[in-house]
Design an enzyme around this catalytic site. Structure first.
Site, PDB file in Angstrom:
ATOM      1  CB  CYS A 168      -0.920  -0.017   1.215  1.00 51.76           C
ATOM      2  SG  CYS A 168      -2.024   1.405   1.271  1.00 51.76           S
ATOM      3  CB  CYS A 171      -0.727   2.670   3.850  1.00 53.73           C
ATOM      4  SG  CYS A 171      -2.108   1.819   3.117  1.00 53.73           S
ATOM      5  CG  ASP A 172       3.030   1.488   4.484  1.00 53.30           C
ATOM      6  OD1 ASP A 172       2.450   2.003   5.450  1.00 53.30           O
ATOM      7  OD2 ASP A 172       2.959   0.278   4.201  1.00 53.30           O
TER       8      ASP A 172
END
Ligand code: NAP
Length: 350
Positions: A168, A171-172
């Protein structure tokens, strides 16, 4: 006793459905999943995909700041040991999930740490069976079991999860370890294009590793990636191994040509992002609920979370292969709770 509403799954959709049905006095029960090795390997432990991520910067209501006091006041200390360090940050995935879980608990939600392994939806009330062998019945079911990111399945991928290996980018991607460093993205679909483009905001160079010589992605997404000077495509290549060590996590990848298997190349990288699709967690349904060609649960009625089985509702990523965001999952969890509440009321179950 027959449950009024059983919620299966413990991501944002499940907890939001629990908060709403608990406040509607439906006395919901949530099956949050079991802590098994199989679930760990598949990425389906309790609290779902968000528990596998770090910072969540795009969930409204959690701006960057000092969360310490708030978290200390909301979540028991013994549940916080694996979360992000105290201090200034937005909210981490595990924190957000524990906050939602706590909020559901505060309104009286009952939580069982077990998997639902099979259901019988052929008659109402529905029958459900848990991994530990318990059997019970429920008038309504909200399925919020989410989806899991696909990985290639290499042992070296697993070894560096959360230390450079991610599925992701949104997300990261902004983590310090990826800033001004090369990273790789595996895949040739729209997700891979989107993740690669997104990662160019932070990384010095983004390598897309794709097994064929053309992308599956839509033309517009593919062109955007191909025209981005920070993206380099390694065509006809697969990942042989993710390279790294205990101290640094991921340090690179070794790729192998799919045209000439004797050809390998080593790329330096601090990040490895798998973008080879997701798999919805629907095995336990055994085909009793209608799904689309990719296996995601279908909502036959627009703007409703009804499934093909009356009394069964679906929310979150298990019914969404398109948005896949924490906030959209939470939103559909709310919708499923309201749909279930109204349906139960129409059945005379309140
Ligand atoms: P996808 O379209 O199924 O693409 C998966 C990619 O991963 C393919 O290129 C595939 O290669 C590759 N792949 C699969 N298994 C592999 C393996 N074992 N080894 C190496 N490569 C492998 O999945 P997606 O990109 O996640 O997209 C899913 C859906 O969401 C699509 O309908 C997509 O359009 C949509 N989506 C839309 C947007 C957007 O519009 N903004 C963004 C993201 C996703 P092959 O091509 O060789 O099969």
């Amino acid at each position: 006793m027959t449950e009024k509403v059983t919620i299966i799954g413990s991501g944002p959709a499940g907890w939001t459905a629990a908060i709403y049905t608990a406040r509607a006095e439906l006395n919901p029960i949530v099956y949050e999943g079991a802590f098994t090795e199989e679930n760990r390997q598949k990425g389906t432990l309790p609290l779902g995909q968000l528990s596998l991520t770090t910072e969540v910067e795009n969930f409204p209501g959690f701006p960057f700041g000092d969360m310490t006091g708030y978290l200390d006041s909301s979540i028991a200390k013994d549940k916080r040991q694996y979360m992000a360090p105290h201090g200034k940050h937005g909210v981490s995935g595990p924190e957000l999930m524990e906050l939602m879980r706590q909020q559901a608990t505060n309104f009286g939600t009952r939580i069982v740490t077990d998997d639902i392994v099979s259901v019988d939806l052929s008659q109402r009330p529905f029958k459900l069976k848990t991994l530990s062998g318990e059997e019970f019945t429920s008038h309504a079911i909200i399925i919020a079991t989410g989806a899991r990111a696909n990985y290639l399945g290499l042992p070296s991928e697993d070894a560096f999860k959360n230390r450079g290996v991610s599925a992701c980018a949104v997300c990261d991607g902004a983590l310090p370890r990826f800033r001004n460093k090369p990273v790789v993205v595996v895949g040739g679909g729209d997700s891979a294009m989107e993740e690669a483009n997104f990662l160019t905001k932070f990384a010095s160079v983004v390598y897309i590793i794709h097994r064929r010589d053309s992308f599956r992605a839509s033309r517009i997404m593919a062109e955007r990636a191909l025209n981005n000077h920070k993206i380099q495509v390694k065509w006809n290549s697969t990942i042989d191994e993710v390279l790294g060590d205990d101290k640094n996590g991921v340090t690179g990848v070794r790729i192998r040509s799919t045209v000439d298997a004797s050809k390998t190349e080593t790329l330096e990288a601090t990040g490895y992002f798998a973008a080879i699709g997701h798999t919805p967690n629907t095995d336990f349904l055994n085909g009793q609920v209608q799904t689309n060609e990719k296996g995601y649960i279908v909502w036959p009625t627009a703007h409703r979370t009804y499934t093909s089985v009356e009394g069964v509702f679906a929310a979150g990523d298990v019914a969404d292969d398109y948005f896949r965001q924490a906030i959209t999952a939470a939103g559909s969890g709310c919708m499923a709770a309201l749909d279930a509440e109204r349906w139960l009321s129409a059945q005379g179950i309140e």
